[in-house]
Design a protein around this motif. Sequence first.
Motif, PDB file in Angstrom:
ATOM      1  N   VAL A 163      -1.652  10.822  10.451  1.00  0.00           N
ATOM      2  CA  VAL A 163      -0.610  10.577  11.455  1.00  0.00           C
ATOM      3  C   VAL A 163      -0.019  11.898  11.928  1.00  0.00           C
ATOM      4  N   ARG A 164       0.287  12.784  10.983  1.00  0.00           N
ATOM      5  CA  ARG A 164       0.879  14.082  11.339  1.00  0.00           C
ATOM      6  C   ARG A 164      -0.043  14.879  12.252  1.00  0.00           C
ATOM      7  N   LEU A 238      10.037  18.245  10.994  1.00  0.00           N
ATOM      8  CA  LEU A 238       8.928  17.560  11.664  1.00  0.00           C
ATOM      9  C   LEU A 238       9.350  16.186  12.163  1.00  0.00           C
ATOM     10  N   ALA A 239      10.265  15.541  11.456  1.00  0.00           N
ATOM     11  CA  ALA A 239      10.790  14.256  11.942  1.00  0.00           C
ATOM     12  C   ALA A 239      11.567  14.452  13.234  1.00  0.00           C
ATOM     13  N   TYR A 244       6.191  13.901  12.401  1.00  0.00           N
ATOM     14  CA  TYR A 244       6.047  12.929  11.323  1.00  0.00           C
ATOM     15  C   TYR A 244       7.430  12.425  10.935  1.00  0.00           C
ATOM     16  N   ASP A 245       7.654  11.139  11.131  1.00  0.00           N
ATOM     17  CA  ASP A 245       8.947  10.526  10.849  1.00  0.00           C
ATOM     18  C   ASP A 245       8.792   9.524   9.713  1.00  0.00           C
ATOM     19  N   LEU A 252       3.086   2.863  10.358  1.00  0.00           N
ATOM     20  CA  LEU A 252       1.922   3.721  10.583  1.00  0.00           C
ATOM     21  C   LEU A 252       1.128   4.050   9.327  1.00  0.00           C
ATOM     22  N   VAL A 253       1.757   4.008   8.169  1.00  0.00           N
ATOM     23  CA  VAL A 253       1.079   4.389   6.923  1.00  0.00           C
ATOM     24  C   VAL A 253       0.830   3.172   6.036  1.00  0.00           C
ATOM     25  N   PHE A 254       1.893   2.465   5.660  1.00  0.00           N
ATOM     26  CA  PHE A 254       1.742   1.359   4.716  1.00  0.00           C
ATOM     27  C   PHE A 254       1.077   0.137   5.344  1.00  0.00           C
ATOM     28  N   GLY A 255       1.553  -0.259   6.524  1.00  0.00           N
ATOM     29  CA  GLY A 255       1.085  -1.497   7.135  1.00  0.00           C
ATOM     30  C   GLY A 255      -0.419  -1.610   7.275  1.00  0.00           C
ATOM     31  N   PRO A 256      -1.085  -0.611   7.879  1.00  0.00           N
ATOM     32  CA  PRO A 256      -2.542  -0.727   8.036  1.00  0.00           C
ATOM     33  C   PRO A 256      -3.282  -0.884   6.706  1.00  0.00           C
TER      34      PRO A 256
END
Length: 289
Positions: A163-164, A238-239, A244-245, A252-256
Amino acid sequence: MQNHLTDRELLEALSGEVELELHRHIERADGWQPHDYVPFDDGRNFGFLGGIDWEPEQSELGEVAKLALTVSVLIADNLPSYHREIGKYLRIGPWWRWVGRWTAEENRHEIMLRNYLMVTRAVDPIELERLRMAHMTNGFRRPALHLLDVLANCAFEEAASAVRHRNIAALQENPMVTAMAERIAVDDELQAAFFAHLVGAAFEHAPDQAMRAIADRVAGFAVPSVALPDGRSSDEVLAEAGIYDPAREPELVFGPLLRQWNVFDRSDLGEAGEQARAELAHLRDPAHA
Protein backbone atom coordinates in the motif's frame (compact mmCIF):
# COMPACT_ATOMS: atom_id res chain seq x y z
CA MET A 1 -12.23 -30.60 20.23
CA GLN A 2 -9.30 -29.81 17.94
CA ASN A 3 -5.83 -31.10 18.64
CA HIS A 4 -3.37 -28.35 19.47
CA LEU A 5 -0.34 -28.53 17.17
CA THR A 6 3.08 -27.37 18.28
CA ASP A 7 5.11 -25.01 16.13
CA ARG A 8 7.37 -27.91 15.19
CA GLU A 9 4.39 -29.97 14.06
CA LEU A 10 3.06 -27.06 12.02
CA LEU A 11 6.46 -26.46 10.42
CA GLU A 12 6.48 -30.07 9.27
CA ALA A 13 2.82 -30.11 8.23
CA LEU A 14 3.22 -27.01 6.05
CA SER A 15 6.68 -27.74 4.61
CA GLY A 16 5.27 -29.19 1.38
CA GLU A 17 3.23 -26.03 0.79
CA VAL A 18 6.31 -23.91 1.43
CA GLU A 19 8.28 -25.80 -1.20
CA LEU A 20 5.55 -25.40 -3.81
CA GLU A 21 4.94 -21.74 -3.02
CA LEU A 22 8.65 -20.95 -3.08
CA HIS A 23 8.95 -22.25 -6.65
CA ARG A 24 5.82 -20.35 -7.72
CA HIS A 25 7.04 -17.19 -6.06
CA ILE A 26 10.44 -17.26 -7.77
CA GLU A 27 8.80 -17.71 -11.16
CA ARG A 28 6.60 -14.66 -10.57
CA ALA A 29 9.12 -12.39 -8.84
CA ASP A 30 12.15 -12.87 -11.11
CA GLY A 31 12.80 -10.95 -14.30
CA TRP A 32 14.00 -7.54 -13.14
CA GLN A 33 17.34 -6.07 -12.09
CA PRO A 34 17.95 -3.26 -9.58
CA HIS A 35 20.60 -1.55 -11.72
CA ASP A 36 18.09 -1.04 -14.54
CA TYR A 37 16.28 1.54 -12.42
CA VAL A 38 19.30 3.72 -11.61
CA PRO A 39 20.27 6.51 -14.09
CA PHE A 40 24.01 6.13 -13.68
CA ASP A 41 24.67 8.76 -16.37
CA ASP A 42 23.41 11.34 -13.85
CA GLY A 43 26.14 10.45 -11.34
CA ARG A 44 29.24 12.45 -10.46
CA ASN A 45 31.90 12.39 -7.77
CA PHE A 46 31.48 13.97 -4.36
CA GLY A 47 34.11 16.21 -2.79
CA PHE A 48 36.25 13.37 -1.41
CA LEU A 49 37.13 12.35 -4.98
CA GLY A 50 37.51 15.88 -6.28
CA GLY A 51 33.92 16.49 -7.21
CA ILE A 52 31.19 18.61 -5.62
CA ASP A 53 29.52 17.73 -2.34
CA TRP A 54 25.76 17.66 -1.97
CA GLU A 55 23.77 20.89 -1.81
CA PRO A 56 19.99 21.14 -1.32
CA GLU A 57 19.34 22.71 -4.72
CA GLN A 58 20.74 19.59 -6.42
CA SER A 59 17.64 17.60 -5.43
CA GLU A 60 14.81 17.54 -7.90
CA LEU A 61 12.42 15.52 -5.72
CA GLY A 62 9.50 16.95 -3.78
CA GLU A 63 9.59 16.80 0.01
CA VAL A 64 6.99 14.03 0.28
CA ALA A 65 8.82 11.82 -2.21
CA LYS A 66 12.17 12.41 -0.47
CA LEU A 67 10.71 11.47 2.88
CA ALA A 68 8.86 8.42 1.56
CA LEU A 69 11.92 7.03 -0.24
CA THR A 70 14.18 7.74 2.73
CA VAL A 71 11.83 5.78 4.99
CA SER A 72 11.78 2.91 2.49
CA VAL A 73 15.60 2.83 2.47
CA LEU A 74 15.84 2.87 6.26
CA ILE A 75 13.26 0.14 6.76
CA ALA A 76 14.78 -2.09 4.08
CA ASP A 77 18.32 -1.35 5.27
CA ASN A 78 17.51 -2.65 8.76
CA LEU A 79 17.35 -6.06 7.11
CA PRO A 80 19.71 -7.84 9.54
CA SER A 81 17.17 -7.30 12.32
CA TYR A 82 14.21 -8.45 10.23
CA HIS A 83 16.17 -11.43 8.91
CA ARG A 84 17.00 -12.46 12.46
CA GLU A 85 13.44 -12.05 13.69
CA ILE A 86 11.89 -14.16 10.94
CA GLY A 87 14.80 -16.57 10.61
CA LYS A 88 14.75 -17.70 14.23
CA TYR A 89 11.33 -19.27 13.64
CA LEU A 90 11.91 -20.74 10.16
CA ARG A 91 15.22 -22.56 10.29
CA ILE A 92 14.45 -25.91 8.66
CA GLY A 93 14.28 -27.19 5.08
CA PRO A 94 12.25 -25.14 2.59
CA TRP A 95 11.34 -22.63 5.29
CA TRP A 96 14.98 -21.60 5.60
CA ARG A 97 15.32 -21.33 1.81
CA TRP A 98 12.33 -19.00 1.80
CA VAL A 99 13.96 -16.82 4.48
CA GLY A 100 17.01 -16.54 2.24
CA ARG A 101 14.92 -15.63 -0.78
CA TRP A 102 12.84 -13.07 1.14
CA THR A 103 16.01 -11.48 2.55
CA ALA A 104 17.58 -11.20 -0.89
CA GLU A 105 14.47 -9.55 -2.30
CA GLU A 106 14.33 -6.98 0.50
CA ASN A 107 18.02 -6.27 0.02
CA ARG A 108 17.66 -5.62 -3.71
CA HIS A 109 14.95 -3.04 -2.92
CA GLU A 110 17.31 -1.18 -0.61
CA ILE A 111 20.18 -1.38 -3.12
CA MET A 112 18.02 0.05 -5.91
CA LEU A 113 16.58 2.89 -3.83
CA ARG A 114 19.82 3.94 -2.18
CA ASN A 115 21.72 3.89 -5.47
CA TYR A 116 19.02 6.01 -7.05
CA LEU A 117 19.08 8.55 -4.22
CA MET A 118 22.88 8.82 -4.34
CA VAL A 119 23.28 8.98 -8.12
CA THR A 120 20.55 11.60 -8.55
CA ARG A 121 21.60 13.51 -5.40
CA ALA A 122 17.97 13.44 -4.32
CA VAL A 123 18.79 13.59 -0.59
CA ASP A 124 21.66 14.66 1.64
CA PRO A 125 23.97 11.58 1.58
CA ILE A 126 25.55 12.42 4.95
CA GLU A 127 22.20 12.82 6.68
CA LEU A 128 20.92 9.60 5.12
CA GLU A 129 24.01 7.74 6.31
CA ARG A 130 23.60 9.11 9.83
CA LEU A 131 19.98 7.99 9.85
CA ARG A 132 20.96 4.57 8.50
CA MET A 133 23.60 4.02 11.15
CA ALA A 134 21.31 5.12 13.97
CA HIS A 135 18.37 3.06 12.73
CA MET A 136 20.43 -0.10 12.28
CA THR A 137 22.18 0.35 15.62
CA ASN A 138 18.84 0.58 17.39
CA GLY A 139 17.70 -2.51 15.51
CA PHE A 140 14.31 -4.14 15.66
CA ARG A 141 12.99 -6.83 17.96
CA ARG A 142 9.63 -8.48 18.42
CA PRO A 143 8.28 -10.29 21.46
CA ALA A 144 8.26 -14.08 21.10
CA LEU A 145 5.57 -15.30 18.70
CA HIS A 146 4.20 -18.65 17.62
CA LEU A 147 4.62 -19.76 14.02
CA LEU A 148 1.12 -18.84 12.86
CA ASP A 149 1.45 -15.41 14.44
CA VAL A 150 4.66 -14.89 12.48
CA LEU A 151 3.00 -15.87 9.21
CA ALA A 152 -0.09 -13.73 9.75
CA ASN A 153 1.97 -10.73 10.84
CA CYS A 154 4.27 -11.03 7.82
CA ALA A 155 1.25 -11.18 5.51
CA PHE A 156 -0.09 -7.98 7.04
CA GLU A 157 3.31 -6.24 6.97
CA GLU A 158 3.93 -7.01 3.31
CA ALA A 159 0.40 -5.96 2.38
CA ALA A 160 0.95 -2.69 4.23
CA SER A 161 4.27 -2.12 2.49
CA ALA A 162 2.58 -2.67 -0.88
CA VAL A 163 0.00 0.00 0.00
CA ARG A 164 2.78 2.43 0.94
CA HIS A 165 4.68 1.88 -2.29
CA ARG A 166 1.56 2.05 -4.45
CA ASN A 167 0.88 5.45 -2.91
CA ILE A 168 4.47 6.56 -3.56
CA ALA A 169 3.98 5.58 -7.20
CA ALA A 170 0.72 7.54 -7.26
CA LEU A 171 2.64 10.73 -6.47
CA GLN A 172 3.88 10.63 -10.09
CA GLU A 173 7.05 12.36 -8.89
CA ASN A 174 8.93 11.31 -12.00
CA PRO A 175 8.87 8.23 -14.25
CA MET A 176 11.77 6.47 -12.48
CA VAL A 177 10.45 6.95 -8.95
CA THR A 178 7.07 5.72 -10.13
CA ALA A 179 8.62 2.67 -11.78
CA MET A 180 10.71 1.81 -8.70
CA ALA A 181 7.77 2.15 -6.33
CA GLU A 182 5.54 0.04 -8.55
CA ARG A 183 8.24 -2.65 -8.83
CA ILE A 184 8.65 -2.83 -5.06
CA ALA A 185 4.88 -2.92 -4.60
CA VAL A 186 4.63 -5.92 -6.91
CA ASP A 187 7.26 -7.77 -4.88
CA ASP A 188 5.50 -6.80 -1.64
CA GLU A 189 2.23 -8.17 -2.97
CA LEU A 190 3.88 -11.42 -4.03
CA GLN A 191 5.50 -11.79 -0.60
CA ALA A 192 2.17 -11.06 1.11
CA ALA A 193 0.55 -13.72 -1.07
CA PHE A 194 3.20 -16.25 -0.03
CA PHE A 195 2.60 -15.72 3.68
CA ALA A 196 -1.16 -15.50 3.22
CA HIS A 197 -1.25 -18.81 1.38
CA LEU A 198 0.49 -20.52 4.28
CA VAL A 199 -1.97 -19.03 6.77
CA GLY A 200 -4.78 -20.35 4.58
CA ALA A 201 -3.15 -23.78 4.48
CA ALA A 202 -2.82 -23.72 8.28
CA PHE A 203 -6.61 -23.61 8.59
CA GLU A 204 -6.65 -27.15 7.16
CA HIS A 205 -4.54 -28.36 10.08
CA ALA A 206 -5.38 -26.10 13.01
CA PRO A 207 -8.31 -23.76 12.30
CA ASP A 208 -8.72 -22.48 15.85
CA GLN A 209 -5.01 -21.72 16.17
CA ALA A 210 -4.99 -19.96 12.80
CA MET A 211 -7.97 -17.79 13.74
CA ARG A 212 -6.43 -16.98 17.10
CA ALA A 213 -3.20 -15.90 15.43
CA ILE A 214 -5.04 -13.66 12.97
CA ALA A 215 -7.07 -11.96 15.71
CA ASP A 216 -4.01 -11.40 17.87
CA ARG A 217 -1.93 -9.98 15.06
CA VAL A 218 -4.70 -7.63 13.93
CA ALA A 219 -5.00 -6.36 17.49
CA GLY A 220 -1.25 -5.86 17.84
CA PHE A 221 -0.39 -4.71 14.33
CA ALA A 222 1.91 -1.76 13.74
CA VAL A 223 4.03 -1.00 10.69
CA PRO A 224 7.78 -0.52 11.15
CA SER A 225 8.55 3.12 11.86
CA VAL A 226 11.62 5.35 11.77
CA ALA A 227 12.52 8.19 14.15
CA LEU A 228 13.08 11.33 12.09
CA PRO A 229 15.54 14.12 12.94
CA ASP A 230 12.72 16.52 13.90
CA GLY A 231 11.50 14.09 16.57
CA ARG A 232 8.46 12.84 14.71
CA SER A 233 7.92 9.23 13.70
CA SER A 234 7.79 8.26 10.04
CA ASP A 235 4.33 6.72 10.36
CA GLU A 236 2.95 10.05 11.63
CA VAL A 237 4.49 12.02 8.77
CA LEU A 238 3.56 9.50 6.07
CA ALA A 239 -0.04 9.51 7.30
CA GLU A 240 -0.16 13.30 7.04
CA ALA A 241 1.21 13.04 3.50
CA GLY A 242 -1.32 10.41 2.44
CA ILE A 243 1.35 7.77 1.80
CA TYR A 244 0.30 5.39 4.56
CA ASP A 245 -2.53 6.01 7.01
CA PRO A 246 -3.03 3.43 9.79
CA ALA A 247 -6.68 4.49 9.96
CA ARG A 248 -7.20 2.79 6.58
CA GLU A 249 -5.65 -0.53 7.59
CA PRO A 250 -9.04 -2.24 8.08
CA GLU A 251 -9.94 -1.36 4.50
CA LEU A 252 -6.62 -1.76 2.70
CA VAL A 253 -4.58 -4.26 4.74
CA PHE A 254 -6.79 -6.46 6.94
CA GLY A 255 -9.97 -6.65 4.88
CA PRO A 256 -8.55 -8.20 1.69
CA LEU A 257 -6.67 -10.88 3.66
CA LEU A 258 -9.60 -11.69 5.93
CA ARG A 259 -11.72 -12.23 2.81
CA GLN A 260 -9.01 -14.40 1.26
CA TRP A 261 -8.99 -16.57 4.38
CA ASN A 262 -12.81 -16.70 4.40
CA VAL A 263 -12.67 -15.65 8.03
CA PHE A 264 -16.32 -14.78 8.50
CA ASP A 265 -17.85 -17.70 6.60
CA ARG A 266 -15.81 -20.63 7.91
CA SER A 267 -17.63 -23.58 9.44
CA ASP A 268 -14.61 -25.48 10.81
CA LEU A 269 -14.05 -23.54 14.03
CA GLY A 270 -14.28 -24.77 17.59
CA GLU A 271 -15.07 -22.67 20.64
CA ALA A 272 -11.64 -21.03 20.76
CA GLY A 273 -11.77 -20.19 17.07
CA GLU A 274 -15.24 -18.70 17.38
CA GLN A 275 -14.04 -16.51 20.23
CA ALA A 276 -11.13 -15.28 18.11
CA ARG A 277 -13.43 -14.63 15.16
CA ALA A 278 -15.77 -12.60 17.39
CA GLU A 279 -12.84 -10.28 18.12
CA LEU A 280 -12.63 -9.53 14.40
CA ALA A 281 -16.32 -8.71 13.98
CA HIS A 282 -15.61 -4.98 13.69
CA LEU A 283 -13.73 -5.69 10.45
CA ARG A 284 -16.57 -7.53 8.76
CA ASP A 285 -17.68 -6.01 5.49
CA PRO A 286 -21.30 -4.90 5.99
CA ALA A 287 -22.08 -5.94 2.42
CA HIS A 288 -21.25 -9.54 3.34
CA ALA A 289 -22.63 -9.59 6.87
